[in-house]
Write an enzyme that holds these catalytic residues in place. Structure first.
Site, short mmCIF file in Angstrom:
data_model
loop_
_atom_site.label_atom_id
_atom_site.label_comp_id
_atom_site.label_asym_id
_atom_site.label_seq_id
_atom_site.Cartn_x
_atom_site.Cartn_y
_atom_site.Cartn_z
CG ASP A 157 35.87 27.85 42.56
OD1 ASP A 157 35.72 27.58 43.76
OD2 ASP A 157 36.14 28.98 42.14
CG HIS A 198 36.52 23.48 49.11
ND1 HIS A 198 37.53 23.26 50.01
CD2 HIS A 198 37.10 23.97 48.01
CE1 HIS A 198 38.68 23.62 49.46
NE2 HIS A 198 38.44 24.05 48.25
P1 IMP Z 1 42.78 35.92 47.65
O1 IMP Z 1 43.16 34.47 47.73
O2 IMP Z 1 41.48 36.25 48.37
O3 IMP Z 1 43.90 36.84 47.99
O4 IMP Z 1 42.44 36.24 46.11
C1 IMP Z 1 43.42 36.12 45.08
C2 IMP Z 1 42.79 35.54 43.81
O5 IMP Z 1 42.54 34.15 43.99
C3 IMP Z 1 41.44 36.14 43.43
O6 IMP Z 1 41.32 36.12 42.02
C4 IMP Z 1 40.43 35.17 44.03
O7 IMP Z 1 39.17 35.23 43.40
C5 IMP Z 1 41.15 33.86 43.81
N1 IMP Z 1 40.82 32.80 44.77
C6 IMP Z 1 41.25 32.68 46.04
N2 IMP Z 1 40.77 31.55 46.60
C7 IMP Z 1 40.03 30.93 45.67
C8 IMP Z 1 39.33 29.69 45.64
O8 IMP Z 1 39.28 28.90 46.59
N3 IMP Z 1 38.68 29.39 44.47
C9 IMP Z 1 38.73 30.21 43.39
N4 IMP Z 1 39.41 31.37 43.37
C10 IMP Z 1 40.06 31.72 44.49
MG MG Z 2 35.45 27.28 45.49
#
Ligand code: IMP
Ligand code: MG
Length: 329
Positions: free
Chosen positions: A12, A42
């Site tokens: 982000d 995104h």
């Molecule tokens: P997962 O990737 O869904 O397994 O989540 C693992 C951690 O990464 C969590 O805290 C999510 O909120 C964070 N996370 C995963 N992808 C993103 C992203 O694209 N942006 C921000 N946080 C992310």
């Molecule tokens: Mg994002």
């Protein structure tokens, strides 16, 4: 030129906007996405419309470019097809035939598991799909009839094209290897892995653009320095909400330079793109020229360059793709 764009914080950072700017400014023939999967959200604001992208690259705004998804990516066919329709991209999108499939069962596992709740995952099935691939029981995209028409050899396409832009996802502090383990995503997301995700060797890469936001945000659980309350963040116009989950993002008013320096080193960053300078410093809305920035904004940018040791060549001054200052020579 073959360039990679990665995130330097917790995701982000505004990669979507920078990537779409570069897709138009640099006009690459091929835009390939690496990273994890539909856990990434995104946001692209282009010509008065908002596009929340999760599977396809944000470079879609360049309508001539081929839009590819690399072998390292985990694909949810439903999300993919919806986005192909949204951008009217049926004849220019492709998925590497070696990529992995996310199934309904992966999403159920991600929603039900206690560990996923502890981490605060996006519940998009990415972690369980990655673990199935590692255990050699994963499903491949070729097992999905709807994806068949899109399958291609991304390795061949990115290596044969002259100008390629590679899009990373998540952010360095969420990397499985270098982030705040175990509060991280399910893959390494630094530039070298992103290159491997799409099939480019490290010696093929000319530039690595590391995107950072002028303040820091994080969704999900895990350590986070100098956290503001939702009220404080709202007062400073820094309160944001997740693109995929809609959860309020945690925010911190400053940049965490120790982390950013490590991120620049491991990503091999050659450029920094600094976003949301207008949010942190009033009076800089939608500016297109460096000379027009306020004194405070310029001092902040110079400090970022000094502390991280990488030039800040792209500066975001508003949500629109065009609200970008470009100082690359
Ligand atoms: P997962 O990737 O869904 O397994 O989540 C693992 C951690 O990464 C969590 O805290 C999510 O909120 C964070 N996370 C995963 N992808 C993103 C992203 O694209 N942006 C921000 N946080 C992310
Ligand atoms: Mg994002």
């Amino acid at each position: 030129m073959k360039n990679i764009v990665v995130g330097g914080q917790y995701g982000d950072e505004g990669k979507g906007k920078i990537i779409s700017y570069l897709a138009i400014a640099d006009d690459p023939q091929v835009i390939a996405r690496g990273g994890v999967g539909p856990n990434a959200g995104h946001e692209v604001n282009y010509k008065g419309k908002r596009y929340p992208m999760r599977m396809l690259g944000c470079g879609f705004v360049n309508e001539k470019a081929r839009l590819l998804i690399g072998a390292g990516v985990f694909v949810n066919p439903e999300v993919f097809l919806k986005e192909v329709d949204m951008i009217n991209g049926r004849n220019r999108c492709g998925v590497d035939f070696r990529a992995s499939l996310i199934t309904k069962e992966h999403i159920e596992r991600d929603s039900a598991s206690d560990n996923s709740k502890k981490i605060g995952t996006t519940k998009t099935g990415c972690g369980p799909a990655v673990s199935d691939r590692v255990n050699r029981v994963g499903k491949l995209v070729s097992e999905s009839p709807e994806l068949k028409p899109y399958l291609t050899d991304v390795v061949k396409e990115v290596n044969e094209a002259k100008d390629v832009m590679v899009e990373g996802t998540q952010g360095f502090m969420l990397s499985l290897l270098y982030g705040t383990y175990p509060y991280v995503t399910s893959k390494d997301v630094s530039a070298s892995t992103i290159a491997a995700d799409v099939g480019l060797g490290p010696t093929q890469i000319d530039d690595v653009v590391m995107v950072i936001k002028s303040y820091t945000t994080r969704v999900g659980n895990g350590p986070f320095k100098h956290e503001l309350s939702v009220e404080e963040a709202t007062a400073r116009k820094m309160q944001e909400y997740g693109t995929v989950t809609g959860r309020p993002r945690r925010s911190s008013p400053d940049l965490h330079f120790d982390d950013l320096k490590l991120a620049a080193t491991i990503n091999g960053a050659t450029h920094i793109a600094l976003t949301k300078v207008d949010v942190r410093f009033p009076g800089n809305d939608r500016l297109k020229k460096y000379a027009d920035l306020t004194k405070e904004a310029k001092a902040f940018i110079e400090n970022v360059e000094k502390k991280i040791g990488v030039p800040v060549t792209l500066i975001g001054t508003g949500p629109d793709v065009e609200d970008t200052i470009d100082r690359r020579g």
